[in-house]
Design an enzyme around this catalytic site. Structure first.
Site, PDB file in Angstrom:
ATOM      1  N   GLU A 174       0.645  -1.248   0.200  1.00 12.65           N
ATOM      2  CA  GLU A 174      -0.125  -0.037   0.160  1.00 12.65           C
ATOM      3  C   GLU A 174       0.948   1.148   0.074  1.00 12.65           C
ATOM      4  OE1 GLU A 174      -3.393   0.172  -0.266  1.00 12.65           O
ATOM      5  OE2 GLU A 174      -3.572  -2.139  -0.117  1.00 12.65           O
TER       6      GLU A 174
ATOM      7  N   CYS B  85      -1.594   9.243   2.228  1.00 13.69           N
ATOM      8  CA  CYS B  85      -1.404   8.752   0.906  1.00 13.69           C
ATOM      9  C   CYS B  85      -2.350   9.297  -0.159  1.00 13.69           C
ATOM     10  CB  CYS B  85      -1.624   7.025   1.144  1.00 13.69           C
ATOM     11  SG  CYS B  85      -2.937   6.670   1.739  1.00 13.69           S
TER      12      CYS B  85
HETATM   13  P1  NAD Z   1       8.380   4.389   5.049  1.00 17.15           P
HETATM   14  O1  NAD Z   1       8.333   3.624   3.819  1.00 17.15           O
HETATM   15  O2  NAD Z   1       9.586   5.280   5.343  1.00 17.15           O
HETATM   16  O3  NAD Z   1       8.199   3.577   6.196  1.00 17.15           O
HETATM   17  C1  NAD Z   1       7.054   2.626   6.255  1.00 17.15           C
HETATM   18  C2  NAD Z   1       7.634   1.407   7.387  1.00 17.15           C
HETATM   19  O4  NAD Z   1       8.559   0.703   6.806  1.00 17.15           O
HETATM   20  C3  NAD Z   1       7.714   1.627   8.513  1.00 17.15           C
HETATM   21  O5  NAD Z   1       7.087   0.782   9.568  1.00 17.15           O
HETATM   22  C4  NAD Z   1       9.391   1.749   8.765  1.00 17.15           C
HETATM   23  O6  NAD Z   1       9.714   1.384   9.889  1.00 17.15           O
HETATM   24  C5  NAD Z   1       9.676   0.757   7.502  1.00 17.15           C
HETATM   25  N1  NAD Z   1      10.944   1.058   6.939  1.00 17.15           N
HETATM   26  C6  NAD Z   1      11.533   2.106   6.801  1.00 17.15           C
HETATM   27  N2  NAD Z   1      12.683   2.207   5.988  1.00 17.15           N
HETATM   28  C7  NAD Z   1      12.972   0.659   5.826  1.00 17.15           C
HETATM   29  C8  NAD Z   1      13.722  -0.053   5.438  1.00 17.15           C
HETATM   30  N3  NAD Z   1      14.998   0.183   4.870  1.00 17.15           N
HETATM   31  N4  NAD Z   1      13.686  -1.627   5.536  1.00 17.15           N
HETATM   32  C9  NAD Z   1      12.755  -1.905   5.897  1.00 17.15           C
HETATM   33  N5  NAD Z   1      11.509  -1.328   6.444  1.00 17.15           N
HETATM   34  C10 NAD Z   1      11.737  -0.151   6.329  1.00 17.15           C
HETATM   35  O7  NAD Z   1       6.897   5.399   4.845  1.00 17.15           O
HETATM   36  P2  NAD Z   1       6.400   6.355   5.963  1.00 17.15           P
HETATM   37  O8  NAD Z   1       7.029   7.644   5.784  1.00 17.15           O
HETATM   38  O9  NAD Z   1       6.051   5.768   7.265  1.00 17.15           O
HETATM   39  O10 NAD Z   1       5.130   6.652   5.169  1.00 17.15           O
HETATM   40  C11 NAD Z   1       4.829   7.582   4.339  1.00 17.15           C
HETATM   41  C12 NAD Z   1       4.440   6.999   2.992  1.00 17.15           C
HETATM   42  O11 NAD Z   1       3.387   5.909   3.157  1.00 17.15           O
HETATM   43  C13 NAD Z   1       3.963   7.737   1.761  1.00 17.15           C
HETATM   44  O12 NAD Z   1       4.717   7.414   0.521  1.00 17.15           O
HETATM   45  C14 NAD Z   1       2.415   7.395   1.713  1.00 17.15           C
HETATM   46  O13 NAD Z   1       1.874   7.983   0.475  1.00 17.15           O
HETATM   47  C15 NAD Z   1       2.472   6.061   2.066  1.00 17.15           C
HETATM   48  N6  NAD Z   1       1.171   5.695   2.781  1.00 17.15           N
HETATM   49  C16 NAD Z   1       0.534   4.556   1.881  1.00 17.15           C
HETATM   50  C17 NAD Z   1      -0.677   4.392   2.520  1.00 17.15           C
HETATM   51  C18 NAD Z   1      -1.536   3.525   1.635  1.00 17.15           C
HETATM   52  O14 NAD Z   1      -2.586   3.179   2.277  1.00 17.15           O
HETATM   53  N7  NAD Z   1      -1.631   3.476   0.543  1.00 17.15           N
HETATM   54  C19 NAD Z   1      -1.001   4.764   3.694  1.00 17.15           C
HETATM   55  C20 NAD Z   1      -0.497   5.629   4.192  1.00 17.15           C
HETATM   56  C21 NAD Z   1       0.870   6.146   3.828  1.00 17.15           C
END
Ligand code: NAD
Length: 483
Positions: A213, A251
């Protein structure tokens, strides 16, 4: 105990619980869903407090976008889980006669749920509702960037949920990497497209299925043909969806707005009026607008805003308060297309307006960027609606509103291309965590000799007819028996 060893022991306990069959029982699934309802109801004040601490979310926004949505989903799952679990009888053509078939949903097993910080409760527990309904065991890892919510979940779960089947593991990138090295039966990830790629390549090692997502740039197409009262309602919806939902850190937030040149100044006036109407003269002081989640994102947004061509395009707002991590609702007119503002997901309170000669050009504009999670179109023009549906690709399309499709359990929620893989919500969540097992039951009679060698032309003719003409299938089968 070394953390990695503790992790292995936790996962072994979860696997054993799954193997025991306890989570397949409908009574267990319903009891866990009810416990989640109880947790949300009894801990509501605490939840409002942690969401405010992490994001400065107003309690009404916290209920509207997280607690209330989850309770709605839980009630929907509780009313439907038995129906979702029931095997579905299949129709078999005569070629299989005599036989019956069914499709039996079975839980995938032990699943990993990673979530983002912007709806730290909602996007963590919403997929969990699907995992429980499907009969899976699960690990949830909330985002480290919403630490109060993450710690709340870690403390509350042992008091409400069956921790032999569901565990909360807190942590950042290091912990996430350890988790990704393990073998899972499914990984459900909510976050950025960039980290989504890391998740998918880690999953490939074990051939683990993923649901991703992700985010992207969700456009609004604003048609000039609307009446002035429709325009006002449309603008109110856009303003509330952009700034009143985690300050654009969603998002599904409106990323940019496409409008014909002739309407641009009217639209800007309407947006300004609506911002003032909803958030007052000084939105930063209104306490209804969430803050920017952390210093890193605050600096990222300020950097985007300060890019020379971008700052010159500000037509409303633009002020920032680093101490409070607040950025004023900001409108920009025709910023440079090559700027970060227009090439990356904004994820904040900046709204660029792009002017076009003709609204039809919006199709080409949208198609010049990666497929978005959502497209919003404000129009009464049926031709434009059809054109958007047939000539663009996105996770969803909403006409004359923004964001609200997230609430519809009957609609799949998810992206396409760079905005995601797979979908969830309602029955789609159940399916996301289930394998659809095909079951075919045959009997020990009626064996057409044409199925077996030695081959002859008659047998080929017979098989050809049997496969393609079901009406005559039985008749031919019987004829075949005589040869
Ligand atoms: P992110 O990708 O930085 O982090 C998401 C998760 O991944 C966190 O739990 C984090 O700890 C983990 N993570 C981060 N780096 C990692 C790595 N190198 N290896 C493994 N895991 C890792 O995203 P964010 O900043 O928390 O959220 C923002 C993004 O999420 C935006 O792009 C937004 O559009 C998207 N989002 C999508 C939805 C949806 O339903 N489509 C909903 C909310 C947010």
């Amino acid at each position: 105990m070394a953390p990695l060893l503790a992790l292995q022991e936790d996962l072994e306990e979860l696997r054993q619980t799954f193997r025991s069959g306890a989570t397949r029982n409908v009574a267990w699934r319903k009891a866990q869903l009810r416990s989640l309802v109880k947790l949300l109801r009894e801990q509501e004040e605490q939840i409002f407090a942690v969401l405010h601490e992490d994001l400065g979310k107003h309690r009404i926004e916290a209920y509207r976008d997280e607690v209330g949505v989850l309770l709605k989903s839980l009630n929907h799952a509780l009313s439907n889980v038995e129906k979702w679990m029931a095997p579905k009888k299949g129709q078999l053509p005569l070629v299989f006669f005599p036989a019956t078939s069914e499709v039996v949903p079975e839980p995938l097993g032990l699943v990993l749920i990673f979530s983002s910080w912007n709806f730290p409760l909602g996007v963590t527990l919403e997929p969990l509702i699907g995992a429980i309904s499907a009969g899976c065991t699960a690990v949830i890892k909330p985002s480290e960037h919403a630490p109060a919510t993450s710690s709340f979940l870690a403390k509350a779960f042992p008091r409400y949920m069956d921790t032999k089947a569901i565990k909360v593991i807190e942590g950042g990138v290091t912990e996430a990497e350890h988790l990704l090295e393990q073998k899972w039966d499914k990984i459900f990830f909510t976050g950025s497209t960039q980290v989504g790629r890391i998740i998918m390549s880690a999953a490939a090692k074990h051939l683990t299925p993923v649901t991703l997502e992700l985010g992207g740039k969700c456009p609004v197409v604003f048609d000039s043909g609307l009446s002035s009262s429709d325009r006002e309602m449309a603008v109110k919806r856009i303003v509330s969806g952009k700034w009143g939902c985690c300050t654009g850190q969603a998002c599904l937030a409106v990323d940019y707005l496409l409008v014909e040149e002739k309407l641009a100044s009217t639209l800007i006036d309407l947006l300004k009026k609506s911002i003032k109407g909803l958030y007052g003269e000084n939105p930063a002081e209104s306490r209804t607008i969430a803050k920017i989640v952390n210093k890193h994102h605050f600096k990222r947004l300020r950097r985007i805003l300060e890019e020379p061509g971008v700052s010159a395009s500000v037509v409303h707002g633009g002020s920032v308060d680093e101490e409070k991590q607040l950025i004023e609702p900001t409108i920009l007119l025709d910023p440079p297309q090559a700027s970060e503002l227009m090439t990356e997901e904004i994820f904040g309170p900046l709204l660029p307006i792009i002017t076009l000669k003709n609204i039809q050009e919006s199709i080409e504009f949208i198609n010049s960027k990666p497929k978005p999670l959502a497209i919003y179109v404000f129009t009464k023009d049926e031709m434009l609606k059809r054109q958007v549906l047939s000539e663009t690709s996105s996770g969803s399309v909403t006409f004359n509103d923004v964001l609200i499709h997230y609430l519809a359990e009957e609609l799949p929620f998810g992206g396409v291309g760079e905005s995601g893989i797979g979908s969830y919500h309602g029955k789609f969540s159940f399916d996301t965590f289930s394998h659809q097992k095909a079951v075919l039951r045959r009997r020990f009679f009626m064996e057409p000799p044409a199925r077996y060698p030695p081959w002859n032309d008659y047998k080929l003719k017979f098989i050809r007819l049997l496969y393609h003409f079901d009406y005559f299938g039985l008749l031919l089968l019987l004829t075949g028996l005589k040869r």
